[in-house]
Write a protein that holds these residues in place. Structure first.
Motif, PDB file in Angstrom:
ATOM      1  N   GLU A  28     -93.712 115.425  14.899  1.00 10.31           N
ATOM      2  CA  GLU A  28     -92.397 114.802  14.831  1.00 10.31           C
ATOM      3  C   GLU A  28     -92.270 113.957  13.560  1.00 10.31           C
ATOM      4  O   GLU A  28     -91.244 113.986  12.894  1.00 10.31           O
ATOM      5  N   VAL A  29     -93.318 113.213  13.231  1.00  9.83           N
ATOM      6  CA  VAL A  29     -93.322 112.408  12.009  1.00  9.83           C
ATOM      7  C   VAL A  29     -93.252 113.323  10.801  1.00  9.83           C
ATOM      8  O   VAL A  29     -92.525 113.064   9.841  1.00  9.83           O
ATOM      9  N   SER A  30     -93.998 114.418  10.857  1.00 10.61           N
ATOM     10  CA  SER A  30     -93.975 115.381   9.758  1.00 10.61           C
ATOM     11  C   SER A  30     -92.569 115.935   9.571  1.00 10.61           C
ATOM     12  O   SER A  30     -92.088 116.053   8.448  1.00 10.61           O
ATOM     13  N   ASP A  31     -91.888 116.277  10.694  1.00  8.16           N
ATOM     14  CA  ASP A  31     -90.504 116.751  10.606  1.00  8.16           C
ATOM     15  C   ASP A  31     -89.607 115.657  10.033  1.00  8.16           C
ATOM     16  O   ASP A  31     -88.737 115.917   9.199  1.00  8.16           O
ATOM     17  N   ALA A  32     -89.836 114.417  10.476  1.00  2.33           N
ATOM     18  CA  ALA A  32     -89.053 113.293   9.964  1.00  2.33           C
ATOM     19  C   ALA A  32     -89.323 113.102   8.471  1.00  2.33           C
ATOM     20  O   ALA A  32     -88.410 112.846   7.687  1.00  2.33           O
ATOM     21  N   ILE A  33     -90.607 113.241   8.100  1.00  2.00           N
ATOM     22  CA  ILE A  33     -90.964 113.118   6.677  1.00  2.00           C
ATOM     23  C   ILE A  33     -90.303 114.239   5.882  1.00  2.00           C
ATOM     24  O   ILE A  33     -89.740 114.011   4.807  1.00  2.00           O
ATOM     25  N   LYS A  34     -90.332 115.434   6.438  1.00  2.00           N
ATOM     26  CA  LYS A  34     -89.692 116.561   5.758  1.00  2.00           C
ATOM     27  C   LYS A  34     -88.191 116.301   5.615  1.00  2.00           C
ATOM     28  O   LYS A  34     -87.607 116.543   4.566  1.00  2.00           O
ATOM     29  N   GLN A  35     -87.577 115.818   6.693  1.00  3.25           N
ATOM     30  CA  GLN A  35     -86.150 115.519   6.636  1.00  3.25           C
ATOM     31  C   GLN A  35     -85.871 114.408   5.627  1.00  3.25           C
ATOM     32  O   GLN A  35     -84.919 114.470   4.853  1.00  3.25           O
ATOM     33  N   ALA A  36     -86.732 113.378   5.625  1.00  6.37           N
ATOM     34  CA  ALA A  36     -86.558 112.284   4.662  1.00  6.37           C
ATOM     35  C   ALA A  36     -86.723 112.813   3.243  1.00  6.37           C
ATOM     36  O   ALA A  36     -85.966 112.439   2.337  1.00  6.37           O
ATOM     37  N   ASP A  37     -87.702 113.706   3.063  1.00  3.74           N
ATOM     38  CA  ASP A  37     -87.923 114.287   1.736  1.00  3.74           C
ATOM     39  C   ASP A  37     -86.723 115.134   1.326  1.00  3.74           C
ATOM     40  O   ASP A  37     -86.261 115.057   0.183  1.00  3.74           O
ATOM     41  N   LEU A  38     -86.185 115.908   2.268  1.00  2.00           N
ATOM     42  CA  LEU A  38     -84.992 116.706   1.970  1.00  2.00           C
ATOM     43  C   LEU A  38     -83.811 115.802   1.642  1.00  2.00           C
ATOM     44  O   LEU A  38     -83.054 116.079   0.714  1.00  2.00           O
ATOM     45  N   LYS A  39     -83.667 114.716   2.416  1.00  2.00           N
ATOM     46  CA  LYS A  39     -82.575 113.779   2.144  1.00  2.00           C
ATOM     47  C   LYS A  39     -82.748 113.147   0.770  1.00  2.00           C
ATOM     48  O   LYS A  39     -81.778 112.965   0.035  1.00  2.00           O
ATOM     49  N   LEU A  40     -83.969 112.817   0.415  1.00  4.53           N
ATOM     50  CA  LEU A  40     -84.238 112.243  -0.900  1.00  4.53           C
ATOM     51  C   LEU A  40     -83.887 113.242  -1.997  1.00  4.53           C
ATOM     52  O   LEU A  40     -83.238 112.897  -2.981  1.00  4.53           O
ATOM     53  N   GLN A  41     -84.325 114.495  -1.812  1.00  2.00           N
ATOM     54  CA  GLN A  41     -84.008 115.523  -2.808  1.00  2.00           C
ATOM     55  C   GLN A  41     -82.500 115.764  -2.891  1.00  2.00           C
ATOM     56  O   GLN A  41     -81.952 115.953  -3.978  1.00  2.00           O
ATOM     57  N   LEU A  42     -81.822 115.726  -1.748  1.00  2.00           N
ATOM     58  CA  LEU A  42     -80.373 115.893  -1.740  1.00  2.00           C
ATOM     59  C   LEU A  42     -79.700 114.729  -2.465  1.00  2.00           C
ATOM     60  O   LEU A  42     -78.773 114.930  -3.247  1.00  2.00           O
ATOM     61  N   ALA A  43     -80.197 113.516  -2.234  1.00  2.00           N
ATOM     62  CA  ALA A  43     -79.650 112.341  -2.928  1.00  2.00           C
ATOM     63  C   ALA A  43     -79.868 112.466  -4.432  1.00  2.00           C
ATOM     64  O   ALA A  43     -78.977 112.133  -5.231  1.00  2.00           O
ATOM     65  N   GLU A  44     -81.046 112.949  -4.835  1.00  2.00           N
ATOM     66  CA  GLU A  44     -81.312 113.148  -6.262  1.00  2.00           C
ATOM     67  C   GLU A  44     -80.380 114.204  -6.848  1.00  2.00           C
ATOM     68  O   GLU A  44     -79.886 114.060  -7.969  1.00  2.00           O
ATOM     69  N   LEU A  45     -80.119 115.262  -6.073  1.00  2.00           N
ATOM     70  CA  LEU A  45     -79.207 116.310  -6.523  1.00  2.00           C
ATOM     71  C   LEU A  45     -77.794 115.749  -6.707  1.00  2.00           C
ATOM     72  O   LEU A  45     -77.138 116.009  -7.719  1.00  2.00           O
ATOM     73  N   VAL A  46     -77.333 114.953  -5.730  1.00  2.90           N
ATOM     74  CA  VAL A  46     -76.014 114.341  -5.829  1.00  2.90           C
ATOM     75  C   VAL A  46     -75.953 113.431  -7.047  1.00  2.90           C
ATOM     76  O   VAL A  46     -74.962 113.414  -7.790  1.00  2.90           O
ATOM     77  N   GLU A  47     -77.023 112.670  -7.286  1.00  4.26           N
ATOM     78  CA  GLU A  47     -77.075 111.781  -8.460  1.00  4.26           C
ATOM     79  C   GLU A  47     -76.992 112.585  -9.755  1.00  4.26           C
ATOM     80  O   GLU A  47     -76.251 112.222 -10.674  1.00  4.26           O
ATOM     81  N   LYS A  48     -77.729 113.677  -9.831  1.00  2.00           N
ATOM     82  CA  LYS A  48     -77.701 114.522 -11.037  1.00  2.00           C
ATOM     83  C   LYS A  48     -76.314 115.135 -11.234  1.00  2.00           C
ATOM     84  O   LYS A  48     -75.835 115.221 -12.363  1.00  2.00           O
ATOM     85  N   LEU A  49     -75.679 115.556 -10.145  1.00  2.00           N
ATOM     86  CA  LEU A  49     -74.323 116.109 -10.255  1.00  2.00           C
ATOM     87  C   LEU A  49     -73.335 115.043 -10.718  1.00  2.00           C
ATOM     88  O   LEU A  49     -72.451 115.318 -11.529  1.00  2.00           O
ATOM     89  N   ALA A  50     -73.506 113.823 -10.213  1.00  2.00           N
ATOM     90  CA  ALA A  50     -72.635 112.723 -10.656  1.00  2.00           C
ATOM     91  C   ALA A  50     -72.852 112.441 -12.138  1.00  2.00           C
ATOM     92  O   ALA A  50     -71.888 112.230 -12.881  1.00  2.00           O
ATOM     93  N   ASP A  51     -74.124 112.450 -12.567  1.00  2.00           N
ATOM     94  CA  ASP A  51     -74.421 112.244 -13.996  1.00  2.00           C
ATOM     95  C   ASP A  51     -73.787 113.351 -14.835  1.00  2.00           C
ATOM     96  O   ASP A  51     -73.219 113.086 -15.895  1.00  2.00           O
ATOM     97  N   ALA A  52     -73.884 114.588 -14.346  1.00  2.00           N
ATOM     98  CA  ALA A  52     -73.295 115.717 -15.074  1.00  2.00           C
ATOM     99  C   ALA A  52     -71.777 115.564 -15.153  1.00  2.00           C
ATOM    100  O   ALA A  52     -71.169 115.822 -16.189  1.00  2.00           O
ATOM    101  N   LYS A  53     -71.157 115.100 -14.061  1.00  2.00           N
ATOM    102  CA  LYS A  53     -69.710 114.894 -14.055  1.00  2.00           C
ATOM    103  C   LYS A  53     -69.326 113.814 -15.063  1.00  2.00           C
ATOM    104  O   LYS A  53     -68.340 113.966 -15.794  1.00  2.00           O
ATOM    105  N   ILE A  54     -70.102 112.736 -15.110  1.00  2.00           N
ATOM    106  CA  ILE A  54     -69.840 111.662 -16.078  1.00  2.00           C
ATOM    107  C   ILE A  54     -69.961 112.195 -17.501  1.00  2.00           C
ATOM    108  O   ILE A  54     -69.118 111.921 -18.354  1.00  2.00           O
ATOM    109  N   GLN A  55     -71.012 112.975 -17.757  1.00  2.00           N
ATOM    110  CA  GLN A  55     -71.209 113.539 -19.095  1.00  2.00           C
ATOM    111  C   GLN A  55     -70.063 114.477 -19.460  1.00  2.00           C
ATOM    112  O   GLN A  55     -69.580 114.470 -20.593  1.00  2.00           O
TER     113      GLN A  55
END
Length: 147
Positions: A28-55
Motif C-alpha cells: 500500500e505504501v509502495s502504491d502511495a509512493i508510486k502515486q506520489a511519484d506520479l503526482k510529482l512528475q505530473l506537477a513537474e510536467l504542468v510546471e514545464k508546460l507553464a514555462d513553455a507557455k510563458i516563453q
C-alpha cells in the motif's frame, strides 16, 4: 497441554501473518509512493508546460514588436522615397496634400521624420532645437533718424 510443536507452529503462523500484514502495508505504501511519484512528475510536467507557455508569450510579444518595427521601417522607407533634399534650405521636403512640408535634417539622420516650424527668417525643429536659416530672408535695418 500444548506441545512445543504446536507453539512453534502457532508462533510461525503468527510470524507469517505479521509478515503478510507488513508486506500488505508495504504494498500500500509502495502504491502511495508510486502515486506520489506520479503526482510529482505530473506537477513537474504542468510546471514545464507553464514555462513553455510563458516563453511562447514572450516570443509572441517579441514578434509583435518586430512586426511593429518592420511596419515603421516600411513607412520610413516609403516616406524617404518621397523626400527630396532642398540644398537651398538644407532640409528634406515632401509634398503632402498639395503643400510642401519640410523636415529636420538632423532628426532624419537619426531615423526620425520631424516637420520643422517656419518663421520669416528660419526653420526650427522643436524636437532637437536645430535651426535652419532661410537664405531669402533679408533682415530689415532700422533707420534712426535724428531729430
Amino acid at each position: 497441554m500444548e506441545s512445543i510443536t504446536t507453539k512453534a507452529i502457532a508462533s510461525a503462523l503468527g510470524g507469517i501473518k505479521s509478515a503478510i500484514d507488513i508486506a500488505t502495508k508495504l504494498s500500500e505504501v509502495s502504491d502511495a509512493i508510486k502515486q506520489a511519484d506520479l503526482k510529482l512528475q505530473l506537477a513537474e510536467l504542468v510546471e514545464k508546460l507553464a514555462d513553455a507557455k510563458i516563453q511562447l508569450s514572450k516570443v509572441k510579444i517579441e514578434l509583435n514588436d518586430k512586426d511593429e518595427e518592420i511596419s515603421d521601417l516600411k513607412q520610413l522607407l516609403k516616406q524617404n522615397a518621397e523626400l527630396k533634399f532642398n540644398e537651398n534650405y538644407g532640409l528634406y521636403e515632401a509634398e503632402k496634400d498639395g503643400k510642401t512640408v519640410r523636415y529636420c535634417t538632423k532628426c532624419h539622420a537619426e531615423g526620425k521624420l520631424i516637420p520643422v516650424q517656419e518663421t520669416a527668417s528660419r526653420f526650427e525643429c522643436k524636437r532637437c532645437d536645430q535651426t535652419y536659416r532661410r537664405p531669402e530672408y533679408v533682415p530689415q535695418t532700422r533707420v534712426i533718424r535724428g531729430g
